[in-house]
Write an enzyme that holds these catalytic residues in place. Structure first.
Site, short mmCIF file in Angstrom:
data_model
loop_
_atom_site.label_atom_id
_atom_site.label_comp_id
_atom_site.label_asym_id
_atom_site.label_seq_id
_atom_site.Cartn_x
_atom_site.Cartn_y
_atom_site.Cartn_z
N ASP A 60 -34.10 -74.64 -58.18
CA ASP A 60 -34.69 -75.33 -57.03
C ASP A 60 -33.88 -76.60 -56.75
O ASP A 60 -33.50 -77.33 -57.67
CB ASP A 60 -36.15 -75.67 -57.30
CG ASP A 60 -36.89 -76.04 -56.03
OD1 ASP A 60 -37.77 -75.26 -55.60
OD2 ASP A 60 -36.59 -77.11 -55.44
N ILE A 61 -33.63 -76.86 -55.49
CA ILE A 61 -32.80 -78.00 -55.10
C ILE A 61 -33.51 -79.33 -55.35
O ILE A 61 -32.87 -80.37 -55.50
CB ILE A 61 -32.41 -77.86 -53.60
CG1 ILE A 61 -31.12 -78.60 -53.30
CG2 ILE A 61 -33.54 -78.29 -52.68
CD1 ILE A 61 -30.51 -78.26 -51.95
N ASN A 118 -46.54 -70.06 -53.81
CA ASN A 118 -47.27 -70.65 -52.69
C ASN A 118 -47.27 -69.65 -51.54
O ASN A 118 -46.22 -69.11 -51.19
CB ASN A 118 -46.59 -71.95 -52.25
CG ASN A 118 -46.69 -73.02 -53.32
OD1 ASN A 118 -47.72 -73.15 -53.97
ND2 ASN A 118 -45.63 -73.76 -53.51
N GLU A 126 -43.51 -73.40 -47.86
CA GLU A 126 -42.59 -74.03 -46.90
C GLU A 126 -41.49 -73.08 -46.43
O GLU A 126 -41.06 -73.15 -45.28
CB GLU A 126 -41.96 -75.28 -47.53
CG GLU A 126 -42.94 -76.43 -47.61
CD GLU A 126 -42.39 -77.63 -48.35
OE1 GLU A 126 -41.22 -77.60 -48.76
OE2 GLU A 126 -43.16 -78.59 -48.52
N VAL A 127 -41.03 -72.23 -47.33
CA VAL A 127 -39.95 -71.31 -46.95
C VAL A 127 -40.54 -69.90 -46.77
O VAL A 127 -41.13 -69.35 -47.70
CB VAL A 127 -38.84 -71.28 -48.03
CG1 VAL A 127 -37.73 -70.31 -47.63
CG2 VAL A 127 -38.27 -72.68 -48.24
N HIS A 131 -41.22 -66.14 -52.69
CA HIS A 131 -40.54 -66.67 -53.87
C HIS A 131 -41.56 -67.07 -54.92
O HIS A 131 -42.65 -67.52 -54.59
CB HIS A 131 -39.67 -67.88 -53.51
CG HIS A 131 -40.38 -68.94 -52.73
ND1 HIS A 131 -40.61 -68.84 -51.37
CD2 HIS A 131 -40.93 -70.12 -53.10
CE1 HIS A 131 -41.25 -69.91 -50.95
NE2 HIS A 131 -41.48 -70.71 -51.99
N HIS A 133 -41.92 -69.68 -58.12
CA HIS A 133 -41.35 -70.81 -58.86
C HIS A 133 -41.55 -70.53 -60.35
O HIS A 133 -42.61 -70.03 -60.74
CB HIS A 133 -42.11 -72.10 -58.54
CG HIS A 133 -42.07 -72.51 -57.10
ND1 HIS A 133 -41.26 -73.51 -56.63
CD2 HIS A 133 -42.75 -72.05 -56.02
CE1 HIS A 133 -41.43 -73.68 -55.33
NE2 HIS A 133 -42.34 -72.80 -54.93
P1 5GP Z 1 -42.51 -73.56 -51.27
O1 5GP Z 1 -43.12 -74.88 -50.94
O2 5GP Z 1 -42.18 -72.77 -50.04
O3 5GP Z 1 -43.28 -72.78 -52.28
O4 5GP Z 1 -41.15 -73.90 -52.02
C1 5GP Z 1 -39.91 -73.95 -51.41
C2 5GP Z 1 -38.95 -74.52 -52.44
O5 5GP Z 1 -37.64 -74.29 -51.98
C3 5GP Z 1 -39.10 -76.03 -52.65
O6 5GP Z 1 -39.41 -76.28 -54.02
C4 5GP Z 1 -37.74 -76.57 -52.25
O7 5GP Z 1 -37.32 -77.64 -53.07
C5 5GP Z 1 -36.84 -75.37 -52.36
N1 5GP Z 1 -35.70 -75.37 -51.46
C6 5GP Z 1 -35.72 -75.66 -50.14
N2 5GP Z 1 -34.49 -75.55 -49.62
C7 5GP Z 1 -33.68 -75.19 -50.64
C8 5GP Z 1 -32.27 -74.93 -50.72
O8 5GP Z 1 -31.53 -74.99 -49.74
N3 5GP Z 1 -31.79 -74.57 -51.95
C9 5GP Z 1 -32.58 -74.48 -53.06
N4 5GP Z 1 -32.01 -74.13 -54.19
N5 5GP Z 1 -33.91 -74.72 -53.01
C10 5GP Z 1 -34.44 -75.07 -51.81
#
Ligand code: 5GP
Length: 146
Positions: A60-61, A118, A126-127, A131, A133
């Site tokens: 994760d970034i 999530n 968010e994405v 996915h 984590h």
């Molecule tokens: P969500 O909130 O959708 O469950 O998690 C999305 C995750 O994707 C976040 O923890 C965020 O830090 C990670 N993320 C967003 N953009 C990027 C990216 O460009 N590269 C990587 N490696 N992780 C990302």
């Protein structure tokens, strides 16, 4: 993005045609330009941990724990609603097996870890590409912070 699944529960037709229609309906809602789609196409780099036919795992970034890795299916699935309804058995098996393998690669199998997904608005997704984590490498505290 907003997806309504509720109306499908009233479906009485269970033909293959109906399944195909549902699959296409979801496919149209998948954003081909979401950040994970770009990572899968190699348009954006990632810190890869593991890859196989069905799955990609990368750091994760913005890590929220000492170990924080994302495990994603290679197929275009928005979220768990989409994946659980439309993914092939081998894709589902592939993702679950990869989760265990990645934990092993990360060295947290014995010490313990948390896998988290999530989903949608209330889940804080968010994405819009499914996915999981994986968090670990330290004590993670309680399940949900309010
Ligand atoms: P969500 O909130 O959708 O469950 O998690 C999305 C995750 O994707 C976040 O923890 C965020 O830090 C990670 N993320 C967003 N953009 C990027 C990216 O460009 N590269 C990587 N490696 N992780 C990302």
């Amino acid at each position: 993005y907003e997806i309504t699944y509720g109306d499908w529960s009233s479906d009485v037709c269970s033909s293959d045609l109906s399944q195909e229609f549902k699959r296409k309906k979801i496919e149209r809602m998948y954003d081909q330009n979401n950040i994970f789609a770009k990572i899968l196409r190699g348009e954006i780099p990632c810190d890869k941990i593991y890859e196989d036919k069905y799955t990609l795992a990368f750091k994760d970034i913005n890590p929220q724990a000492k170990v924080h890795v994302l495990v994603i299916p290679k197929g275009a699935y928005v979220d768990m609603n989409d994946f659980s309804a439309n993914a092939k058995s081998e894709e589902i098996e592939g993702l679950i097996r990869a989760l265990g393998k990645v934990a092993g690669i990360l060295g947290v199998s014995a010490s313990g870890y948390r896998y988290l997904g999530n989903n949608g608005r209330d889940g804080g997704q968010e994405v819009p590409h499914l996915h999981f984590h994986i968090f670990g490498g330290e004590k993670l505290g309680r399940m949900i912070h309010k």
